[in-house]
Structure formats: structure tokens, C-alpha cells
Design an enzyme around this catalytic site. Structure first.
Site, PDB file in Angstrom:
ATOM      1  N   THR A  12       0.820  -1.215   0.000  1.00 17.09           N
ATOM      2  CA  THR A  12       0.000   0.000   0.000  1.00 17.09           C
ATOM      3  C   THR A  12       0.849   1.258   0.000  1.00 17.09           C
ATOM      4  O   THR A  12       0.529   2.239  -0.679  1.00 17.09           O
ATOM      5  CB  THR A  12      -0.929   0.005   1.226  1.00 17.09           C
ATOM      6  N   SER A  55       1.190  -7.118  -1.142  1.00 15.84           N
ATOM      7  CA  SER A  55       1.715  -8.191  -0.291  1.00 15.84           C
ATOM      8  C   SER A  55       0.792  -9.399  -0.237  1.00 15.84           C
ATOM      9  O   SER A  55       1.199 -10.467   0.232  1.00 15.84           O
ATOM     10  CB  SER A  55       1.998  -7.678   1.120  1.00 15.84           C
ATOM     11  N   THR A  86       0.971  -4.442   4.316  1.00 11.44           N
ATOM     12  CA  THR A  86       0.633  -4.832   5.683  1.00 11.44           C
ATOM     13  C   THR A  86       0.012  -6.222   5.774  1.00 11.44           C
ATOM     14  O   THR A  86       0.106  -6.873   6.813  1.00 11.44           O
ATOM     15  CB  THR A  86      -0.341  -3.814   6.312  1.00 11.44           C
TER      16      THR A  86
END
Length: 330
Positions: A12, A55, A86
């Protein structure tokens, strides 16, 4: 002057919505550094991109690439900061904790809930805090997020939107960063390894997580040995297995007889498994299962992949899994 290598992986923090199809990583390391804004005092930063992915797409092979990047640059830099999405950051931080043996320098993972170029982003603070902590020289792998410093083996993402996305599960935070100043928790003890630094990147990704619920079919377990070398069973409460109605205990016995690594943990986030309390647990404790204490699943998964990558001997796998590494369990 401390020399820090920034390793970017996407996430992000590096995302934009240029194609109007949803946020996706597009920014380069130079783009990120240009947007940090806060001065990085007494730090010289070099930057390197090893991948630029959400991710959610992070794979064990990508953990190996990150570890190799650190190995190749280890003698040049005083510490490393990794920007990462995250969603799987806790898995990566744990994986690096196991692969980077004898680590004598800080490896700090961070990211953000809002892209660095968007209004109200938390990225600038997180990156600045990560560099601050990396420059402090405390060896080990850590997650730095929203002013909190968390051991890499204890981090877990608990919130999907809030800035305080991560918690340290079953362990105190290492400390916090307030206005650029590090305040360590009184319980924190720096781990200094006498062993030389070495990277053990061999992994076996053939690991399955089975989260039990009332009604899980016994037949499901029959398929596991054809696909996986190890299974992590997230059981109920203290960690027992059902043996009435649908007899999973009997099926798990067959997995062990087939030399499959069987790991027992609990779905409860806090306090860990305790097999000696109830009959359903005592029956499991008599089997040659791997116990996890109060480890979290985000650490158990890469630890089992790492252990399976080091040896195929059942007793050695059990020994590696049950030995505390980087304060991952008690």
C-alpha cells in the site's frame, strides 16, 4: 553517520490508483524517499527495489529474495529498512527472523494503511520511525508501525483500516517511538548472538493450515499427505482434537505414522496451547505432535517451512520447531 539500505517490495505504501482499477504498487524507491519529507538526520540512505507487488501476492520465494538481498549487502550497511504491504508483513518478518541466523544488525519492516502520496497518509511517520530505529543499531528483525516497535516473530495484523494495525501477540512491545525518540519497554532485553551471521534460506513451502470448526470432515485429512509435508492444526481452546462423532484424532495419528509434521496450535490469539488440561488435549499430547507454546500462526507457518527446509528427520523438525528462536515462544 549510519548507512541504511532501504529495500522496497511494494505494498500500500507504494501504491497509486493510476489505472482507476484500484490501488496497486507503482512507486519507485526514489519516489518513496522524495515523499517522506521528514529529515533523516545522521543517516545515509541507499535504496533498492527487489519487487513491487501487493503483499497479498507475497510468496515464500519472495522471502528468500529479500533475505539474499540482505546477505549480499550485509557488510556494507549498518541496518536495513524494508517497506512492505501490511497484509502479509507479519509472515515476512517472522520468516526473516528464522532465515537470518546470527543477525547482528537491525532489519526493520514497515508500511502504511494509506499510500504515501495520499492525503492523511500514515506512511511518512512510519518510514521516519523505521529509519530512526534502524539507526539505533539493535540487532534483530522488527516491525515498526504507528510508533510501536514489535519483534518480528510476535507481530500480527489485527485491524484492516486503523493506523494501529499491528499488535504484539503474547509479548510486550519492544518499545515505542515518540516524536523521534525511542522509549524501550522495561521488559525488553537485547538479544546478542555469539554465532556468525549466516543466511539459511532453504524453505519447504508444502505447509497447510487447517482451522478446525465443528463438523470438519475426517476425509479432508486423508488428502493432506499427497500435497503437503506439514500441517498446522488450529484447534479449539487449549488445543485438543475431537475424537467423538467425527474422529479427527484417529486421522491425525495416521498423518504422524506417514512421517508428516503435525503442529498443534490454538485459534485463541492469547496465551497459547495447553494440552495437559483436558482429556481431548491429553490424548493429543501422547502423540508425536509438535507443540507451539504461545506462538502465533504468522510465525508458525514460516518456522515450519524453514524447519522442513533444514531437515527431513521428524525428531529434528520437532526440535527446531519447539526451540525458542528470536523470542517467538515461551
Amino acid at each position: 553517520m549510519k548507512k541504511i539500505l532501504l529495500i522496497t517490495t511494494g505494498g500500500t505504501i507504494a501504491s497509486t490508483n493510476e489505472n482507476k482499477q484500484g490501488f496497486a504498487p507503482t512507486l519507485t524507491p526514489d519516489d518513496l524517499l522524495a515523499l517522506v519529507e521528514e529529515p533523516l538526520e545522521d543517516i545515509v540512505v541507499d535504496a533498492r527495489s527487489v519487487m513491487n507487488i501487493d503483499s497479498t501476492n507475497m510468496q515464500p520465494e519472495d522471502w528468500q529474495l529479500i533475505a539474499k538481498t540482505i546477505e549480499q549487502s550485509y557488510s556494507i550497511y549498518d541496518g536495513f529498512v524494508i517497506t512492505h504491504g501490511t497484509d502479509t508483513m507479519a509472515y515476512t518478518s517472522a520468516a526473516l527472523s528464522y532465515m537470518l541466523q546470527g543477525l547482528g544488525k537491525p532489519v526493520v519492516l514497515t508500511g502504511s494503511q494509506i499510500p504515501i502520496g495520499e492525503p492523511g497518509t500514515d506512511a511518512k511517520r512510519n518510514v521516519a520511525d523505521a529509519f530512526t530505529f534502524a539507526a539505533h543499531g539493535v540487532p534483530g528483525v522488527y516491525v515498526v508501525f504507528h510508533g510501536r516497535i514489535i519483534r518480528g516473530t510476535r507481530a500480527m495484523k489485527m485491524r484492516t483500516k486503523s493506523f494501529d494495525a499491528f499488535e504484539s501477540v503474547n509479548a510486550q512491545d519492544v518499545g515505542k517511538i515518540v516524536n523521534g525518540n525511542i522509549v524501550y519497554d522495561p521488559s525488553f532485553r537485547e538479544e546478542k548472538s555469539s554465532a556468525p551471521f549466516q543466511v539459511q534460506i532453504s524453505l519447504c513451502p508444502d505447509v497447510f493450515v487447517l482451522k478446525l470448526h465443528p463438523g470438519v470432515k475426517e476425509e479432508l485429512i486423508d488428502f493432506l499427505p499427497s500435497l503437503y509435508k506439514g500441517v498446522i492444526i488450529e484447534s479449539f481452546g487449549n488445543g485438543g482434537l475431537p475424537f467423538k462423532g467425527r474422529n479427527l484424532l484417529q486421522k491425525v495419528t495416521k498423518l504422524i505414522e506417514a512421517k508428516m509434521a503435525v503442529v498443534i496450535t490454538t485459534q485463541c490469539l492469547e496465551e497459547g496451547e495447553h494440552l495437559e488440561t483436558y482429556e481431548v488435549g491429553k490424548k493429543v499430547a501422547k502423540m508425536n505432535v509438535i507443540l507451539t507454546g504461545n506462538m502465533n500462526t504468522e510465525a508458525i507457518v514460516p518456522k515450519l517451512m524453514w524447519a522442513l527446509g533444514q531437515t527431513t528427520e521428524s525428531d529434528q523438525i520437532k526440535q527446531l520447531m519447539e526451540r525458542p528462536i528470536c523470542a517467538d515462544c515461551i
